[in-house]
Design a protein around this motif. Sequence first.
Motif, mmCIF file in Angstrom:
data_model
loop_
_atom_site.group_PDB
_atom_site.id
_atom_site.type_symbol
_atom_site.label_atom_id
_atom_site.label_comp_id
_atom_site.label_asym_id
_atom_site.label_seq_id
_atom_site.Cartn_x
_atom_site.Cartn_y
_atom_site.Cartn_z
ATOM 1 N N ALA A 107 0.829 -1.204 0.000
ATOM 2 C CA ALA A 107 0.000 0.000 0.000
ATOM 3 C C ALA A 107 0.864 1.254 0.000
ATOM 4 N N ALA A 108 1.951 1.227 0.775
ATOM 5 C CA ALA A 108 2.865 2.377 0.819
ATOM 6 C C ALA A 108 3.519 2.607 -0.540
ATOM 7 N N VAL A 109 3.915 1.522 -1.198
ATOM 8 C CA VAL A 109 4.507 1.627 -2.532
ATOM 9 C C VAL A 109 3.499 2.205 -3.519
ATOM 10 N N LEU A 110 2.257 1.723 -3.453
ATOM 11 C CA LEU A 110 1.199 2.218 -4.345
ATOM 12 C C LEU A 110 0.938 3.701 -4.096
ATOM 13 N N LEU A 111 0.824 4.101 -2.843
ATOM 14 C CA LEU A 111 0.570 5.495 -2.502
ATOM 15 C C LEU A 111 1.697 6.399 -2.994
ATOM 16 N N HIS A 112 2.925 5.999 -2.746
ATOM 17 C CA HIS A 112 4.077 6.791 -3.191
ATOM 18 C C HIS A 112 4.078 6.950 -4.699
ATOM 19 N N PHE A 113 3.831 5.853 -5.405
ATOM 20 C CA PHE A 113 3.820 5.928 -6.866
ATOM 21 C C PHE A 113 2.719 6.851 -7.367
ATOM 22 N N ALA A 114 1.511 6.703 -6.815
ATOM 23 C CA ALA A 114 0.363 7.453 -7.321
ATOM 24 C C ALA A 114 0.524 8.956 -7.138
ATOM 25 N N VAL A 115 1.128 9.390 -6.024
ATOM 26 C CA VAL A 115 1.207 10.830 -5.746
ATOM 27 C C VAL A 115 2.478 11.471 -6.289
ATOM 28 N N THR A 116 3.435 10.672 -6.746
ATOM 29 C CA THR A 116 4.697 11.258 -7.208
ATOM 30 C C THR A 116 4.958 11.076 -8.695
ATOM 31 N N ASN A 117 4.233 10.194 -9.374
ATOM 32 C CA ASN A 117 4.562 9.963 -10.781
ATOM 33 C C ASN A 117 4.078 11.121 -11.642
ATOM 34 N N ALA A 118 4.615 11.206 -12.839
ATOM 35 C CA ALA A 118 4.403 12.366 -13.712
ATOM 36 C C ALA A 118 2.969 12.493 -14.210
ATOM 37 N N GLY A 130 2.356 -1.979 -13.622
ATOM 38 C CA GLY A 130 1.533 -3.170 -13.576
ATOM 39 C C GLY A 130 1.697 -3.953 -12.286
ATOM 40 N N ILE A 131 2.934 -4.145 -11.855
ATOM 41 C CA ILE A 131 3.193 -4.867 -10.608
ATOM 42 C C ILE A 131 2.636 -4.097 -9.417
ATOM 43 N N THR A 132 2.834 -2.779 -9.410
ATOM 44 C CA THR A 132 2.341 -1.948 -8.310
ATOM 45 C C THR A 132 0.822 -2.002 -8.219
ATOM 46 N N ARG A 133 0.169 -1.963 -9.379
ATOM 47 C CA ARG A 133 -1.298 -1.991 -9.409
ATOM 48 C C ARG A 133 -1.852 -3.360 -9.034
ATOM 49 N N THR A 134 -1.069 -4.406 -9.220
ATOM 50 C CA THR A 134 -1.556 -5.767 -8.981
ATOM 51 C C THR A 134 -1.327 -6.231 -7.548
ATOM 52 N N ILE A 135 -0.117 -6.008 -7.037
ATOM 53 C CA ILE A 135 0.281 -6.630 -5.773
ATOM 54 C C ILE A 135 -0.577 -6.171 -4.608
ATOM 55 N N PHE A 136 -0.775 -4.843 -4.466
ATOM 56 C CA PHE A 136 -1.579 -4.428 -3.314
ATOM 57 C C PHE A 136 -3.012 -4.942 -3.388
ATOM 58 N N PRO A 137 -3.780 -4.612 -4.441
ATOM 59 C CA PRO A 137 -5.194 -5.006 -4.380
ATOM 60 C C PRO A 137 -5.413 -6.509 -4.299
ATOM 61 N N PHE A 138 -4.629 -7.286 -5.041
ATOM 62 C CA PHE A 138 -4.847 -8.737 -5.024
ATOM 63 C C PHE A 138 -4.625 -9.296 -3.621
ATOM 64 N N PHE A 139 -3.499 -8.928 -3.006
ATOM 65 C CA PHE A 139 -3.198 -9.515 -1.706
ATOM 66 C C PHE A 139 -3.914 -8.799 -0.565
ATOM 67 N N ALA A 140 -4.382 -7.575 -0.806
ATOM 68 C CA ALA A 140 -5.288 -6.944 0.156
ATOM 69 C C ALA A 140 -6.618 -7.685 0.163
ATOM 70 N N GLY A 141 -7.071 -8.126 -1.016
ATOM 71 C CA GLY A 141 -8.283 -8.936 -1.080
ATOM 72 C C GLY A 141 -8.127 -10.238 -0.324
ATOM 73 N N LEU A 142 -6.968 -10.876 -0.472
ATOM 74 C CA LEU A 142 -6.683 -12.107 0.261
ATOM 75 C C LEU A 142 -6.701 -11.857 1.767
ATOM 76 N N LEU A 143 -6.053 -10.779 2.206
ATOM 77 C CA LEU A 143 -6.025 -10.442 3.640
ATOM 78 C C LEU A 143 -7.425 -10.138 4.150
ATOM 79 N N LEU A 144 -8.192 -9.393 3.363
ATOM 80 C CA LEU A 144 -9.559 -9.054 3.758
ATOM 81 C C LEU A 144 -10.387 -10.311 3.981
ATOM 82 N N CYS A 145 -10.206 -11.290 3.111
ATOM 83 C CA CYS A 145 -10.931 -12.551 3.252
ATOM 84 C C CYS A 145 -10.543 -13.280 4.535
#
Length: 370
Positions: free
Chosen positions: A185-196, A214-229
Amino acid sequence: MDNNRLATKPHYQILDGLRGVAAIIVVFFHLAEPLASNHLDNIVNHGYLAVDFFFLLSGYVIGYAYDDRWHTFTVAGFLRRRFERLQPLVVLGMTLGAIGFYFTDSTIWPLIHTVPLWKLLVVLLIGYTVLPVPLSMDIRGWQEMHPLNSVAWSLFFEYIANILYAIGIRKLSTKALACFVVLAAAVLLHFAVTNANGDVTGGWTLNFEHMRVGITRTIFPFFAGLLLCRVTKPVYIKHAFLWCSLLVAVVLFMPRIGGATHLWANGLYESFCIIIVFPLIVYIGAGGVVHSKTESKICTFFGKLSYPLYITHYVLVYFYVAWISNHNGITLKQAWPYALLTLAGTIVLAYASLKLFDEPVRAWLRKKLK
């Protein structure tokens, strides 16, 4: 015990329905995209976030379906089941894209008329594997890893997430998984607010920049879904399908935040949606109950249609985009009848793909791959 003989758990009907709602909005997004002057004024501005929602849904459903069953089947068995589910429509989407390729005559794709048949067939065969096509084999000119069916890029990352889950991440304790998800999530947040670009778009080109996206967009939501379950128990909320559908629509139809001068604000919005809002929607949807036969039929139909619609719709959108580009300056008022016709065509194509190809082929594969 063969994993194909495992009893199937009950579906989350509302989650199935929400997948369909998001898939339909993706079609709207792609129909509105060529009418926008830039990425800031698309009337379905955040439609691409549906992909991130799909990843989170996938992680949740994979966790629900498989997390407590690993004592009964192998990694190979799991991957075989995922292949049976995903690959038939990948093949169909690529085939339809190849059939229509030379007919999408447009000023924005001048390469099409120079592509020899042998090169088209090579790209098609690579596409069947869902592996990325190198830039040297870009036959459309959009620098896509799948130039015959644009949206297949997300299936490539879906497979990566499934493989990572199967070979190791499923073995993490809940605490370890939570730490992994927080870091993602931290990686995703950093990327989203700092990229061009001020957003999370990308992932469809075989280069370092897009692979990172692609990796940034995939890793958090997929495994956040797993954790949520793993860590939540569904709580009943009345009219969950209606409220969740509205939330999905609000998120995806939201106009651009911050404009061209405050790009970080839009990145912050998208991070908030992916990290907070999407898990909340899935949590509410998982606890919801359908209240009527009509609602049940809608959720079931949307659920069955969602993947065929997503993976085949761009075959027709290519023709629509070509038509828009050949009528420079066309307005939304002028284009909407053609957009509506294309939307109807994508739904008919998706349903035909489901009934005439996907379901029969998957049944055949289940018998052959036992």
